[in-house]
Scaffold this motif. Sequence first.
Motif, short mmCIF file in Angstrom:
data_model
loop_
_atom_site.label_atom_id
_atom_site.label_comp_id
_atom_site.label_asym_id
_atom_site.label_seq_id
_atom_site.Cartn_x
_atom_site.Cartn_y
_atom_site.Cartn_z
N GLU A 63 38.63 43.98 36.47
CA GLU A 63 37.76 42.85 37.24
C GLU A 63 38.83 41.76 37.58
N LEU A 64 39.76 41.50 36.66
CA LEU A 64 40.67 40.30 37.07
C LEU A 64 41.62 40.95 38.19
N MET A 65 42.11 42.08 38.12
CA MET A 65 42.86 42.58 39.35
C MET A 65 42.25 42.16 40.84
N GLU A 66 40.82 42.62 40.99
CA GLU A 66 40.24 42.15 41.92
C GLU A 66 40.16 40.76 42.39
N ARG A 67 40.24 39.78 41.23
CA ARG A 67 40.28 38.44 41.60
C ARG A 67 41.52 37.90 41.99
N GLY A 72 48.97 37.92 45.52
CA GLY A 72 49.98 38.51 46.13
C GLY A 72 51.17 38.73 45.10
N ILE A 73 50.85 39.12 43.85
CA ILE A 73 51.83 38.77 42.51
C ILE A 73 51.71 40.37 41.92
N GLY A 94 45.60 48.24 43.33
CA GLY A 94 46.45 47.35 44.00
C GLY A 94 47.66 47.45 42.89
N ALA A 95 47.62 48.01 41.62
CA ALA A 95 48.54 47.89 40.56
C ALA A 95 49.93 48.50 41.03
N TYR A 119 59.73 44.21 45.33
CA TYR A 119 59.43 42.83 45.85
C TYR A 119 60.37 41.99 46.22
N GLY A 120 61.85 42.34 46.02
CA GLY A 120 62.77 41.75 46.43
C GLY A 120 63.16 40.49 45.44
N HIS A 121 62.63 40.70 44.26
CA HIS A 121 62.69 39.48 43.17
C HIS A 121 63.75 39.69 42.14
#
Length: 218
Positions: A63-67, A72-73, A94-95, A119-121
């Motif tokens: 549920e948190l993933m949806e929110r 974009g993290i 999207g994980a 992610y280029g981080h």
Amino acid sequence: MNKKILIVEDDVHISKIIKMNLNLVNYATTEVYDGLAALDVLKQEKFDLILLDVMIPHLDGFELMERIKPYGIPVIFLTAKNSVYDKVNGLKLGADDYMVKPFEAIELLARIETVLRRYGHEDRMMEFQHVQVDLDKREVVIQGAPVELTPKEYDLLVVLLKNKNIALTREQFLDKVWGGDYYGETRTVDMHIKSLRKKLNLQEQIKTIYKIGYRLED
């Protein structure tokens, strides 16, 4: 600047262990223990990555993933659930990765590094006391002067730096530096470690762990 990771895990003991291991390799961490607390902190701070347990109070991980999609993290799910359905569901939401508990700290760090690089981080410059490493140039410098390392010495140094304060076995070094299909003796690790200590003046910092392997310590 150290990369910031949000740990969303309701088991305080597990959360503290994850935090300790991430802090040892210089990640900045924030801990929360439920989905609503995670939403609150995300409104106040920016993070480079989220480690997200599925079974958390108030809002579960799915549920948190949806929110949090709009932020974009990148997210790595950490969960005791190992069914194919749960893995597929998490990845479909999207994980970026999915790890089943229990897991080794070295594997978690490797997964984090992979996602941040995607992610280029990922930091492309590494520094340890008097040693600077440019990952793009594969260059090692001490006080402005380049140090000549063999390819395997360089790769071994990077493994040590990325796993600072973590004891690695000789077999783990062989796998990471020489590859899983290498069938030589572990003694080659000892010889390369000896050379690194001498070339980089890290005799005291690269510790020998009796009957195990080596650890780079501050």
